[in-house]
Scaffold this motif. Structure first.
Motif, PDB file in Angstrom:
ATOM      1  N   GLY A 172      74.783 -20.600  -8.254  1.00  0.00           N
ATOM      2  CA  GLY A 172      74.667 -19.320  -7.567  1.00  0.00           C
ATOM      3  C   GLY A 172      74.784 -18.137  -8.502  1.00  0.00           C
ATOM      4  O   GLY A 172      75.297 -18.248  -9.619  1.00  0.00           O
ATOM      5  N   ILE A 173      74.274 -17.016  -8.025  1.00  0.00           N
ATOM      6  CA  ILE A 173      74.343 -15.735  -8.733  1.00  0.00           C
ATOM      7  C   ILE A 173      74.830 -14.679  -7.744  1.00  0.00           C
ATOM      8  O   ILE A 173      74.364 -14.635  -6.599  1.00  0.00           O
ATOM      9  CB  ILE A 173      72.966 -15.315  -9.291  1.00  0.00           C
ATOM     10  CG1 ILE A 173      72.391 -16.403 -10.202  1.00  0.00           C
ATOM     11  CG2 ILE A 173      73.064 -13.993 -10.028  1.00  0.00           C
ATOM     12  CD1 ILE A 173      70.958 -16.128 -10.657  1.00  0.00           C
ATOM     13  N   LEU A 174      75.745 -13.839  -8.185  1.00  0.00           N
ATOM     14  CA  LEU A 174      76.245 -12.748  -7.360  1.00  0.00           C
ATOM     15  C   LEU A 174      76.250 -11.485  -8.203  1.00  0.00           C
ATOM     16  O   LEU A 174      76.809 -11.460  -9.306  1.00  0.00           O
ATOM     17  CB  LEU A 174      77.660 -13.059  -6.863  1.00  0.00           C
ATOM     18  CG  LEU A 174      78.303 -12.007  -5.960  1.00  0.00           C
ATOM     19  CD1 LEU A 174      77.595 -11.953  -4.612  1.00  0.00           C
ATOM     20  CD2 LEU A 174      79.786 -12.313  -5.761  1.00  0.00           C
ATOM     21  N   ASN A 175      75.638 -10.422  -7.685  1.00  0.00           N
ATOM     22  CA  ASN A 175      75.552  -9.184  -8.443  1.00  0.00           C
ATOM     23  C   ASN A 175      75.928  -8.003  -7.553  1.00  0.00           C
ATOM     24  O   ASN A 175      75.123  -7.541  -6.740  1.00  0.00           O
ATOM     25  CB  ASN A 175      74.146  -8.980  -9.012  1.00  0.00           C
ATOM     26  CG  ASN A 175      74.032  -7.689  -9.810  1.00  0.00           C
ATOM     27  OD1 ASN A 175      75.044  -7.157 -10.271  1.00  0.00           O
ATOM     28  ND2 ASN A 175      72.821  -7.180  -9.960  1.00  0.00           N
ATOM     29  N   PHE A 176      77.168  -7.544  -7.712  1.00  0.00           N
ATOM     30  CA  PHE A 176      77.596  -6.328  -7.042  1.00  0.00           C
ATOM     31  C   PHE A 176      77.690  -5.172  -8.028  1.00  0.00           C
ATOM     32  O   PHE A 176      78.195  -4.100  -7.704  1.00  0.00           O
ATOM     33  CB  PHE A 176      78.965  -6.532  -6.378  1.00  0.00           C
ATOM     34  CG  PHE A 176      78.916  -7.417  -5.163  1.00  0.00           C
ATOM     35  CD1 PHE A 176      77.848  -7.359  -4.275  1.00  0.00           C
ATOM     36  CD2 PHE A 176      79.941  -8.304  -4.898  1.00  0.00           C
ATOM     37  CE1 PHE A 176      77.809  -8.166  -3.151  1.00  0.00           C
ATOM     38  CE2 PHE A 176      79.913  -9.113  -3.771  1.00  0.00           C
ATOM     39  CZ  PHE A 176      78.838  -9.050  -2.894  1.00  0.00           C
TER      40      PHE A 176
ATOM     41  N   ALA B 223      76.471  -7.697 -17.990  1.00  0.00           N
ATOM     42  CA  ALA B 223      75.956  -6.748 -16.995  1.00  0.00           C
ATOM     43  C   ALA B 223      76.729  -6.812 -15.684  1.00  0.00           C
ATOM     44  O   ALA B 223      76.474  -6.015 -14.778  1.00  0.00           O
ATOM     45  CB  ALA B 223      74.480  -7.016 -16.733  1.00  0.00           C
ATOM     46  N   GLY B 224      77.665  -7.774 -15.564  1.00  0.00           N
ATOM     47  CA  GLY B 224      78.498  -7.851 -14.367  1.00  0.00           C
ATOM     48  C   GLY B 224      78.042  -8.849 -13.339  1.00  0.00           C
ATOM     49  O   GLY B 224      78.610  -8.908 -12.243  1.00  0.00           O
ATOM     50  N   GLU B 225      77.022  -9.645 -13.636  1.00  0.00           N
ATOM     51  CA  GLU B 225      76.589 -10.691 -12.708  1.00  0.00           C
ATOM     52  C   GLU B 225      77.539 -11.889 -12.788  1.00  0.00           C
ATOM     53  O   GLU B 225      77.881 -12.347 -13.877  1.00  0.00           O
ATOM     54  CB  GLU B 225      75.177 -11.172 -13.043  1.00  0.00           C
ATOM     55  CG  GLU B 225      74.061 -10.266 -12.610  1.00  0.00           C
ATOM     56  CD  GLU B 225      72.703 -10.901 -12.891  1.00  0.00           C
ATOM     57  OE1 GLU B 225      71.979 -11.192 -11.926  1.00  0.00           O
ATOM     58  OE2 GLU B 225      72.382 -11.100 -14.078  1.00  0.00           O
ATOM     59  N   TRP B 226      77.927 -12.402 -11.640  1.00  0.00           N
ATOM     60  CA  TRP B 226      78.720 -13.625 -11.577  1.00  0.00           C
ATOM     61  C   TRP B 226      77.782 -14.817 -11.415  1.00  0.00           C
ATOM     62  O   TRP B 226      76.862 -14.779 -10.603  1.00  0.00           O
ATOM     63  CB  TRP B 226      79.685 -13.588 -10.400  1.00  0.00           C
ATOM     64  CG  TRP B 226      80.842 -12.659 -10.605  1.00  0.00           C
ATOM     65  CD1 TRP B 226      80.968 -11.375 -10.160  1.00  0.00           C
ATOM     66  CD2 TRP B 226      82.039 -12.948 -11.327  1.00  0.00           C
ATOM     67  NE1 TRP B 226      82.165 -10.843 -10.546  1.00  0.00           N
ATOM     68  CE2 TRP B 226      82.854 -11.791 -11.267  1.00  0.00           C
ATOM     69  CE3 TRP B 226      82.512 -14.071 -12.007  1.00  0.00           C
ATOM     70  CZ2 TRP B 226      84.109 -11.732 -11.855  1.00  0.00           C
ATOM     71  CZ3 TRP B 226      83.762 -14.016 -12.601  1.00  0.00           C
ATOM     72  CH2 TRP B 226      84.551 -12.856 -12.524  1.00  0.00           C
ATOM     73  N   LEU B 227      78.044 -15.872 -12.188  1.00  0.00           N
ATOM     74  CA  LEU B 227      77.273 -17.108 -12.102  1.00  0.00           C
ATOM     75  C   LEU B 227      78.235 -18.262 -11.888  1.00  0.00           C
ATOM     76  O   LEU B 227      79.339 -18.277 -12.444  1.00  0.00           O
ATOM     77  CB  LEU B 227      76.478 -17.355 -13.392  1.00  0.00           C
ATOM     78  CG  LEU B 227      75.711 -16.198 -14.027  1.00  0.00           C
ATOM     79  CD1 LEU B 227      75.099 -16.659 -15.354  1.00  0.00           C
ATOM     80  CD2 LEU B 227      74.633 -15.690 -13.096  1.00  0.00           C
TER      81      LEU B 227
ATOM     82  N   PRO C 247      87.663 -13.106 -16.775  1.00  0.00           N
ATOM     83  CA  PRO C 247      87.390 -12.037 -15.814  1.00  0.00           C
ATOM     84  C   PRO C 247      87.953 -12.299 -14.418  1.00  0.00           C
ATOM     85  O   PRO C 247      87.765 -11.466 -13.534  1.00  0.00           O
ATOM     86  CB  PRO C 247      85.861 -12.007 -15.784  1.00  0.00           C
ATOM     87  CG  PRO C 247      85.461 -13.421 -16.062  1.00  0.00           C
ATOM     88  CD  PRO C 247      86.475 -13.955 -17.023  1.00  0.00           C
ATOM     89  N   VAL C 248      88.621 -13.441 -14.237  1.00  0.00           N
ATOM     90  CA  VAL C 248      89.161 -13.788 -12.922  1.00  0.00           C
ATOM     91  C   VAL C 248      90.673 -13.592 -12.929  1.00  0.00           C
ATOM     92  O   VAL C 248      91.398 -14.257 -13.679  1.00  0.00           O
ATOM     93  CB  VAL C 248      88.824 -15.244 -12.551  1.00  0.00           C
ATOM     94  CG1 VAL C 248      89.343 -15.567 -11.144  1.00  0.00           C
ATOM     95  CG2 VAL C 248      87.333 -15.497 -12.648  1.00  0.00           C
ATOM     96  N   GLU C 249      91.157 -12.714 -12.082  1.00  0.00           N
ATOM     97  CA  GLU C 249      92.596 -12.454 -12.015  1.00  0.00           C
ATOM     98  C   GLU C 249      93.318 -13.693 -11.476  1.00  0.00           C
ATOM     99  O   GLU C 249      92.900 -14.303 -10.500  1.00  0.00           O
ATOM    100  CB  GLU C 249      92.867 -11.267 -11.095  1.00  0.00           C
ATOM    101  CG  GLU C 249      92.277  -9.950 -11.585  1.00  0.00           C
ATOM    102  CD  GLU C 249      92.457  -8.823 -10.587  1.00  0.00           C
ATOM    103  OE1 GLU C 249      93.390  -8.929  -9.745  1.00  0.00           O
ATOM    104  OE2 GLU C 249      91.673  -7.856 -10.614  1.00  0.00           O
TER     105      GLU C 249
END
Length: 669
Positions: free
Chosen positions: A6-10, A162-166, A476-478
């Motif tokens: 998956g890809i998530l881009n906020f 660029a801030g996209e989560w994969l 990047p994950v708290e």
């Protein structure tokens, strides 16, 4: 069993590229050869991909990604929910959901999440890694990523600059994204040399992280990711059952009932299934319990080596197969085909797992696939939770005889012997005790893991210069990355797990610490990943009945004497097995299941290839190792066999992995 991505881009308003998502899935065709699917949210911010290996409900209606009737919750799921039929009945009784499939466990997971949120996990018996995109609040959508309790199924994630989560079931899928380039994580490499795997959440790829067993991650509408442990199985003196409260015979009856239920759960399938059979107690008990529940012979599978009869367990496996009338399959592999497999091995592993059991396991999985079988039960997990390894008794004795007195600083005579031991030259009979005393006096834990490789004096000789390993880990994950993993001291990783338990466990504490630490590093990231990667290479689903969470929790509460009695491990499990197996199968010495690596190193061609691979490796050239020490060990091993095959394979596995994934070499070996 499947592959998910998956890809998530906020981060911005750019819609994601579905071609990239499709490419991510295409890198995992072996995990899901039956079909593929992708889904993208209406705003283009989130995309989910799936490769399907059809196991339960083979209809097209059960394909993924799966979307609810309102179109605001979408799921991709890798694994199985064994009690899906029971949960479905409860959901159907509510009368709230429109069912599109006959008996898909994916649809049960989807509606269970709609009904109970992430608390639905508490109702599941199964192995799983799944992602849920929840858009029921359009202005605050979230993505949840979940790995099962004990870590049978993997899940990896990263964030681009660029801030996209994969995320994906395999690391290789992440590198289908053009923004990512494989780079070694030097801190993970340090710990890999200790544990033969990178401890979660680290991977050997910089910037790529894996969810630890029993964890979930939520990424909110602002792109903020937070991690949470939702399940843990921690022993304590207060919750350990006493022998007077639970007799051994009653405990054996309870364990047998749990095992029968666990094996039965893992026989839910719409495709042919069987069992891997070594002839040891764990796999043999699997076969015995499966035979009780089946109206046809169990399909069983065993692997061995040509010209290395002492590595083979055919005789033991055949005796169990004959006893239960199984449809038995065997495969013999020769040295050449096993060695020729090594370049593909490091590709399939994703990140190095320096256990040469991966080699025969790959060929065994091929035998399963060639027979027309898709699902197998395996025996992993029994030794860790029932203290079955020989070294459990060994560590108990060393704890009482050496470690505990050293920590307590007992008599002057004992202190004098300790000083003499520390000051003495290392002799074979005292090297281990010297290391144990050093750990005790420095406040370190005794047990570092059942497959700890480079430690103590050998480690100091291997990596005297720590500078090449120094690198900041930016997770990047708290809440996912413990700062202890940043240190170039693998004991800090051990301490992060075991330190909080000190003083709260049943005596001797080292035994409950063994099971707990194994459940955090070796079991989920080594043993279960070697099974996952090598079986899925042939589109085979492996199920692990000894790791049903009811069994794990039961084992954690047992009196220690029911697990380790004298020098006999798996005491209670062996008591159960007497009802099904002969004494030789139950009480014979554990043989193990690996490759004749020590012998291979002494073969001229293999030894030369190993030296060539090491000599040209950037890992050598960049000064990670003391070169004279490694070359000396290689010369000794290749000339006359030095008993260092395990240590050298740990280096070589990393060298070959680096050549393939980081250097991009075609001639890996």
């Amino acid at each position: 069993m499947c592959g998910i991505a998956g890809i998530l881009n906020f981060a911005d308003d750019r819609p994601l590229d579905t071609d990239i998502l499709e490419a991510m899935g295409d890198r995992m065709v072996h995990r899901g050869p039956d079909s593929a699917g992708i889904w993208r949210s209406q705003d283009g911010r989130c995309g989910l991909g799936h490769r399907r290996l059809s196991i339960i409900d083979l209809s097209d209606a059960a394909s993924q990604p799966m979307v609810n009737s309102d179109g605001d919750v979408t799921i991709v799921f890798n694994g199985e929910i064994y009690n899906h039929a029971e949960i479905r009945r409860k959901l159907e009784a509510l009368g709230k959901y429109e069912w599109q499939t006959d008996h898909s466990d994916t649809e049960v997971l989807l509606h269970a999440y709609e009904e109970w949120g992430l608390d639905c996990i508490d109702r599941f018996y199964g192995m799983f890694a799944f992602a849920v995109f929840d858009g029921r609040q359009p202005d605050k959508p979230v993505l949840h990523l979940v790995r099962d309790r004990v870590g049978v199924k993997p899940l990896y994630l990263t964030r681009t600059q660029a801030g996209e989560w994969l995320f994906a079931s395999e690391i290789r899928a992440l590198f289908a994204h053009p923004a990512l380039t494989p780079e070694m994580d030097r801190t993970a490499f340090w710990h890999y040399l200790t544990f033969i795997v990178a401890p979660a959440p680290l991977t050997m790829f910089r910037g790529v992280f894996k969810l630890p067993a029993g964890f979930r991650v939520t990424i909110d509408h602002n792109g903020r990711a937070t991690a949470e442990r939702y399940w843990d199985c921690v022993s304590s003196a207060s919750n350990t059952i006493s022998e007077s409260d639970l007799g051994e015979d009653e405990a054996a009856d309870q364990l047998l009932a749990l095992l029968r239920k666990s094996v039965s759960r893992r026989m839910v399938s719409d495709v042919p299934f069987g069992a891997l059979l070594s002839g040891g107690i764990d796999s043999s008990l699997n076969v015995a319990l499966m035979s009780e529940l089946m109206d046809r012979p169990v399909s069983t599978f065993t692997v061995g080596y040509k010209k290395h009869d002492d590595f083979n367990e055919f005789h033991h496996a055949r005796r169990v197969a004959e006893r239960y009338g199984t449809q038995h399959h065997e495969i013999l592999i020769d040295d050449k085909e096993a060695q020729d497999f090594l370049p593909l091995l490091v590709e399939l592993q994703d990140e190095p797992i320096a256990d040469n059991v991966c080699i025969p396991l790959y060929f065994l999985a091929k035998l399963v696939r060639d027979s027309g079988t898709t699902v197998v039960q395996v025996g992993e997990g029994a030794d860790e939770h029932f203290l079955g390894y020989w070294w459990c008794a060994h560590y108990r004795d060393k704890y009482e005889q050496v470690y505990k007195p050293a920590r307590g600083g007992q008599s002057p005579g004992f202190l004098r012997r300790l000083r003499n031991l520390i000051a003495s030259p290392i002799r074979p009979e005292s090297a281990e005790d010297k290391e144990i005393v050093t750990r005790a006096l420095s406040g370190q834990e005794l047990f570092w893991g059942g497959a700890a490789c480079w430690w103590g004096d050998l480690r100091e000789k291997l990596t005297p210069n720590t500078e090449p390993f120094r690198q900041i880990v930016n997770c990047p994950v708290e809440g996912l990355f413990d700062k202890s993993h940043q240190d170039l001291d693998s004991h800090e990783v051990v301490r992060s797990y075991l330190g909080p338990l000190t003083g709260s466990l049943a005596k001797p504490e080292v035994l409950q610490k063994i099971s707990y630490l194994e459940s955090k590093i070796r079991l989920p990231e080594h043993l279960l990943m070697r099974v996952d990667k090598m079986t899925m290479a042939h589109s085979i689903e492996a199920r692990v009945p000894f790791l049903d969470h009811d069994i794990v929790e039961f084992a954690a509460r047992l009196p220690l004497s029911y697990k380790l009695s004298g020098n006999m491990g798996k005491n209670l499990l062996k008591k159960v097995a007497t009802r099904f197996l002969d004494e030789d199968t139950i009480y014979r010495k554990k043989q193990g299941f690996g490759a004749p690596m020590d012998r291979w190193f002494t073969e001229d061609s293999f030894g030369k290839q190993c030296r060539t691979a090491y000599e040209r490796s950037p890992l050598r050239q960049e000064g990670f190792f003391d070169d004279d020490f490694v070359m000396g060990m290689l010369r000794e091993q290749t000339s006359r066999g030095g008993g260092n095959g395990f240590h050298l394979w740990t280096i070589l596995n990393a060298v070959l992995w680096h050549a393939h994934w980081v250097e991009g070499r075609a001639d890996t070996f």
